[in-house]
Motif scaffolding. Structure first.
Motif, PDB file in Angstrom:
ATOM      1  N   ASP A 162     -31.208 -15.728  47.424  1.00 11.79           N
ATOM      2  CA  ASP A 162     -30.227 -16.566  48.566  1.00 11.79           C
ATOM      3  C   ASP A 162     -29.307 -17.397  48.015  1.00 11.79           C
ATOM      4  O   ASP A 162     -29.035 -18.290  48.780  1.00 11.79           O
ATOM      5  CB  ASP A 162     -31.262 -17.882  49.702  1.00 11.79           C
ATOM      6  CG  ASP A 162     -31.804 -16.796  50.580  1.00 11.79           C
ATOM      7  OD1 ASP A 162     -31.622 -15.642  50.951  1.00 11.79           O
ATOM      8  OD2 ASP A 162     -33.427 -17.663  50.837  1.00 11.79           O
ATOM      9  N   HIS A 163     -29.556 -17.922  46.385  1.00 12.69           N
ATOM     10  CA  HIS A 163     -29.028 -18.721  45.787  1.00 12.69           C
ATOM     11  C   HIS A 163     -27.161 -19.016  45.451  1.00 12.69           C
ATOM     12  O   HIS A 163     -26.954 -20.067  45.563  1.00 12.69           O
ATOM     13  CB  HIS A 163     -29.514 -19.138  44.132  1.00 12.69           C
ATOM     14  CG  HIS A 163     -30.992 -19.434  43.932  1.00 12.69           C
ATOM     15  ND1 HIS A 163     -31.660 -18.930  42.640  1.00 12.69           N
ATOM     16  CD2 HIS A 163     -31.637 -19.447  45.034  1.00 12.69           C
ATOM     17  CE1 HIS A 163     -32.496 -19.625  43.226  1.00 12.69           C
ATOM     18  NE2 HIS A 163     -32.948 -20.107  43.945  1.00 12.69           N
ATOM     19  N   ALA A 164     -27.080 -17.784  45.448  1.00  7.77           N
ATOM     20  CA  ALA A 164     -25.179 -17.224  45.550  1.00  7.77           C
ATOM     21  C   ALA A 164     -24.734 -17.441  46.723  1.00  7.77           C
ATOM     22  O   ALA A 164     -23.811 -18.432  46.898  1.00  7.77           O
ATOM     23  CB  ALA A 164     -25.251 -15.925  45.475  1.00  7.77           C
ATOM     24  N   CYS A 193     -31.028 -23.157  49.686  1.00  8.76           N
ATOM     25  CA  CYS A 193     -31.695 -22.833  48.634  1.00  8.76           C
ATOM     26  C   CYS A 193     -32.086 -22.876  47.011  1.00  8.76           C
ATOM     27  O   CYS A 193     -32.903 -22.340  46.534  1.00  8.76           O
ATOM     28  CB  CYS A 193     -31.505 -21.008  49.190  1.00  8.76           C
ATOM     29  SG  CYS A 193     -32.011 -20.872  50.841  1.00  8.76           S
ATOM     30  N   ARG A 194     -31.081 -23.304  46.406  1.00  3.57           N
ATOM     31  CA  ARG A 194     -31.044 -23.589  44.834  1.00  3.57           C
ATOM     32  C   ARG A 194     -31.879 -24.102  44.410  1.00  3.57           C
ATOM     33  O   ARG A 194     -31.904 -25.025  45.357  1.00  3.57           O
ATOM     34  CB  ARG A 194     -29.207 -23.955  44.974  1.00  3.57           C
ATOM     35  CG  ARG A 194     -28.284 -22.506  45.749  1.00  3.57           C
ATOM     36  CD  ARG A 194     -26.671 -22.811  44.956  1.00  3.57           C
ATOM     37  NE  ARG A 194     -26.221 -22.122  45.524  1.00  3.57           N
ATOM     38  CZ  ARG A 194     -24.480 -22.245  46.184  1.00  3.57           C
ATOM     39  NH1 ARG A 194     -23.966 -23.560  45.515  1.00  3.57           N
ATOM     40  NH2 ARG A 194     -23.528 -21.370  46.307  1.00  3.57           N
ATOM     41  N   PRO A 195     -31.988 -23.633  43.241  1.00  5.81           N
ATOM     42  CA  PRO A 195     -33.213 -24.888  42.292  1.00  5.81           C
ATOM     43  C   PRO A 195     -32.369 -26.434  42.328  1.00  5.81           C
ATOM     44  O   PRO A 195     -33.558 -27.629  43.017  1.00  5.81           O
ATOM     45  CB  PRO A 195     -33.567 -24.637  41.272  1.00  5.81           C
ATOM     46  CG  PRO A 195     -33.208 -23.400  41.068  1.00  5.81           C
ATOM     47  CD  PRO A 195     -32.014 -22.661  42.416  1.00  5.81           C
ATOM     48  N   GLU A 196     -31.646 -26.784  42.397  1.00  3.18           N
ATOM     49  CA  GLU A 196     -31.250 -28.214  42.611  1.00  3.18           C
ATOM     50  C   GLU A 196     -31.243 -28.812  43.860  1.00  3.18           C
ATOM     51  O   GLU A 196     -31.611 -29.539  43.584  1.00  3.18           O
ATOM     52  CB  GLU A 196     -29.273 -28.629  41.706  1.00  3.18           C
ATOM     53  CG  GLU A 196     -28.575 -27.558  42.763  1.00  3.18           C
ATOM     54  CD  GLU A 196     -28.195 -26.180  41.998  1.00  3.18           C
ATOM     55  OE1 GLU A 196     -27.015 -26.127  41.862  1.00  3.18           O
ATOM     56  OE2 GLU A 196     -29.691 -25.217  41.190  1.00  3.18           O
ATOM     57  N   PHE A 197     -30.988 -28.015  44.743  1.00  3.18           N
ATOM     58  CA  PHE A 197     -31.317 -28.974  46.073  1.00  3.18           C
ATOM     59  C   PHE A 197     -32.400 -29.084  46.469  1.00  3.18           C
ATOM     60  O   PHE A 197     -32.858 -30.104  46.413  1.00  3.18           O
ATOM     61  CB  PHE A 197     -30.808 -27.930  46.998  1.00  3.18           C
ATOM     62  CG  PHE A 197     -30.862 -28.429  48.828  1.00  3.18           C
ATOM     63  CD1 PHE A 197     -29.662 -29.382  48.876  1.00  3.18           C
ATOM     64  CD2 PHE A 197     -32.408 -27.704  49.171  1.00  3.18           C
ATOM     65  CE1 PHE A 197     -30.849 -29.443  50.513  1.00  3.18           C
ATOM     66  CE2 PHE A 197     -32.264 -27.878  50.252  1.00  3.18           C
ATOM     67  CZ  PHE A 197     -31.769 -29.008  51.407  1.00  3.18           C
ATOM     68  N   VAL A 198     -33.880 -28.156  45.777  1.00  2.00           N
ATOM     69  CA  VAL A 198     -34.585 -27.964  45.850  1.00  2.00           C
ATOM     70  C   VAL A 198     -35.261 -29.785  45.396  1.00  2.00           C
ATOM     71  O   VAL A 198     -36.107 -29.794  45.630  1.00  2.00           O
ATOM     72  CB  VAL A 198     -35.735 -27.046  45.862  1.00  2.00           C
ATOM     73  CG1 VAL A 198     -37.231 -27.422  45.489  1.00  2.00           C
ATOM     74  CG2 VAL A 198     -35.584 -25.494  46.434  1.00  2.00           C
ATOM     75  N   ALA A 248     -37.408 -20.140  50.354  1.00  2.00           N
ATOM     76  CA  ALA A 248     -35.920 -20.298  49.536  1.00  2.00           C
ATOM     77  C   ALA A 248     -36.329 -19.680  48.604  1.00  2.00           C
ATOM     78  O   ALA A 248     -37.843 -19.563  47.888  1.00  2.00           O
ATOM     79  CB  ALA A 248     -35.764 -21.491  48.775  1.00  2.00           C
ATOM     80  N   HIS A 249     -35.483 -18.413  48.158  1.00  2.00           N
ATOM     81  CA  HIS A 249     -35.502 -17.312  46.620  1.00  2.00           C
ATOM     82  C   HIS A 249     -34.743 -17.360  46.574  1.00  2.00           C
ATOM     83  O   HIS A 249     -33.230 -17.312  46.527  1.00  2.00           O
ATOM     84  CB  HIS A 249     -36.488 -16.134  47.653  1.00  2.00           C
ATOM     85  CG  HIS A 249     -35.217 -15.411  48.389  1.00  2.00           C
ATOM     86  ND1 HIS A 249     -34.558 -14.869  48.071  1.00  2.00           N
ATOM     87  CD2 HIS A 249     -35.274 -15.156  50.064  1.00  2.00           C
ATOM     88  CE1 HIS A 249     -33.892 -13.900  48.775  1.00  2.00           C
ATOM     89  NE2 HIS A 249     -34.726 -14.221  49.962  1.00  2.00           N
ATOM     90  N   VAL A 296     -41.442 -25.166  46.892  1.00  2.00           N
ATOM     91  CA  VAL A 296     -40.682 -23.244  47.364  1.00  2.00           C
ATOM     92  C   VAL A 296     -42.027 -22.679  45.771  1.00  2.00           C
ATOM     93  O   VAL A 296     -41.064 -22.358  45.400  1.00  2.00           O
ATOM     94  CB  VAL A 296     -39.332 -23.750  47.017  1.00  2.00           C
ATOM     95  CG1 VAL A 296     -38.654 -22.273  47.523  1.00  2.00           C
ATOM     96  CG2 VAL A 296     -39.508 -24.852  47.791  1.00  2.00           C
ATOM     97  N   PRO A 297     -42.479 -21.284  46.834  1.00  2.00           N
ATOM     98  CA  PRO A 297     -43.414 -20.980  46.066  1.00  2.00           C
ATOM     99  C   PRO A 297     -42.647 -19.942  45.612  1.00  2.00           C
ATOM    100  O   PRO A 297     -42.976 -18.983  44.488  1.00  2.00           O
ATOM    101  CB  PRO A 297     -44.447 -20.109  46.370  1.00  2.00           C
ATOM    102  CG  PRO A 297     -44.428 -20.713  48.115  1.00  2.00           C
ATOM    103  CD  PRO A 297     -43.002 -22.208  47.712  1.00  2.00           C
ATOM    104  N   TYR A 298     -41.451 -19.867  45.758  1.00  2.00           N
ATOM    105  CA  TYR A 298     -40.512 -17.991  45.603  1.00  2.00           C
ATOM    106  C   TYR A 298     -38.961 -18.012  45.122  1.00  2.00           C
ATOM    107  O   TYR A 298     -38.773 -17.414  45.429  1.00  2.00           O
ATOM    108  CB  TYR A 298     -40.896 -16.686  46.591  1.00  2.00           C
ATOM    109  CG  TYR A 298     -42.229 -16.661  46.968  1.00  2.00           C
ATOM    110  CD1 TYR A 298     -42.851 -15.721  46.266  1.00  2.00           C
ATOM    111  CD2 TYR A 298     -42.938 -16.857  48.024  1.00  2.00           C
ATOM    112  CE1 TYR A 298     -44.681 -15.711  46.415  1.00  2.00           C
ATOM    113  CE2 TYR A 298     -44.524 -16.159  48.803  1.00  2.00           C
ATOM    114  CZ  TYR A 298     -44.758 -16.075  47.707  1.00  2.00           C
ATOM    115  OH  TYR A 298     -45.946 -15.509  48.438  1.00  2.00           O
ATOM    116  N   LEU A 299     -39.496 -19.757  44.602  1.00  2.00           N
ATOM    117  CA  LEU A 299     -37.880 -20.734  44.213  1.00  2.00           C
ATOM    118  C   LEU A 299     -37.125 -19.319  43.452  1.00  2.00           C
ATOM    119  O   LEU A 299     -35.907 -19.129  43.513  1.00  2.00           O
ATOM    120  CB  LEU A 299     -37.957 -21.618  44.234  1.00  2.00           C
ATOM    121  CG  LEU A 299     -36.627 -22.026  43.451  1.00  2.00           C
ATOM    122  CD1 LEU A 299     -35.433 -22.126  45.240  1.00  2.00           C
ATOM    123  CD2 LEU A 299     -36.462 -23.440  43.405  1.00  2.00           C
TER     124      LEU A 299
END
Length: 219
Positions: free
Chosen positions: A127-129, A134-139, A123-124, A158-161
């Motif tokens: 993709d968030h929009a 792929c969003r930080p809150e999901f991760v 995830a990066h 997720v190294p490229y979040l």
């Protein structure tokens, strides 16, 4: 050397994640999924790249889930793959319901069976929009659950979040990676279409890094 599982689609992001995990000194196990995606060619490319890297690689057929999941142009031959930039609302048609939660759950189980310590996925920020999984809150929440779901805590890495695709590509180029060993196009034809959201974003990343994409395109 810690064992880790990398969810590996065959695309440029997961290819970079796979190589980053290797460079960081982990014992890597690549895991790919056939979930009925039209661009199943990515799995062939994934297998070839994993073989070149000497990385153990499993491809798991989970196409049966499509009897439950619908509404995505990635898995339905009746729906056209949208063209244009990822930011456009039409790209939401490429969302496969709950895909990453399903794939992560299976990868976590595989990690437990291997006595691995983590699952990596690509995830990066680009993709968030569009992709909620792929969003930080999901991760963050998925990682919280993964740490308590088994007797053995498995972290989700997720190294490229927080990076966009151009930044991911820049890291891969710095590692000397050959992106001819990847497939991005959502249309599973012989050549990449150059028009779907995935192709457009990929081409923009190469242009931003002032290098030529090694893949051949229809147009």
């Amino acid at each position: 050397m810690a064992k880790v599982v990398v969810i590996y689609s065959g695309g440029m992001d997961s290819f970079t994640v796979l190589n980053r995990a290797i460079r960081d000194g982990h014992e890597v196990y690549a895991l790919s999924f056939n979930y009925g995606q039209r661009h199943v060619k990515e799995l062939e490319v994934a297998a070839q790249a994993a073989a070149k890297l000497g990385v153990p690689h499993k491809v798991v057929d989970i196409t049966a889930v499509n009897s439950l999941l619908g509404g995505s142009s990635l898995t339905s031959a009746d729906d056209a793959i949208p063209e244009g930039h990822y930011a456009e609302d039409s790209m939401k048609s490429t969302v496969v319901p709950n895909r990453n939660m399903i794939l992560l759950s299976l990868a976590i189980g595989y990690a437990v069976s291997l006595d691995a310590s983590a699952v990596y996925y690509g995830a990066h920020s680009g993709d968030h929009a569009i992709y909620p999984d792929c969003r930080p809150e999901f991760v963050k929440r998925m990682n919280d659950v993964s740490l308590i779901a088994n007797y053995e805590p498995i972290s989700i890495e997720v190294p490229y979040l927080d990076n966009n695709k151009a930044e991911i590509l820049a890291d891969g180029l710095a590692m000397g990676l050959d992106y001819a060993d990847t497939w991005t196009c959502y249309n599973g034809r012989e050549l990449a279409c150059g028009k779907c959201g995935a192709c457009v974003e990929r081409l923009e990343a190469f242009a931003e890094n002032k290098v030529t994409d090694p893949l051949s395109y229809e147009s």
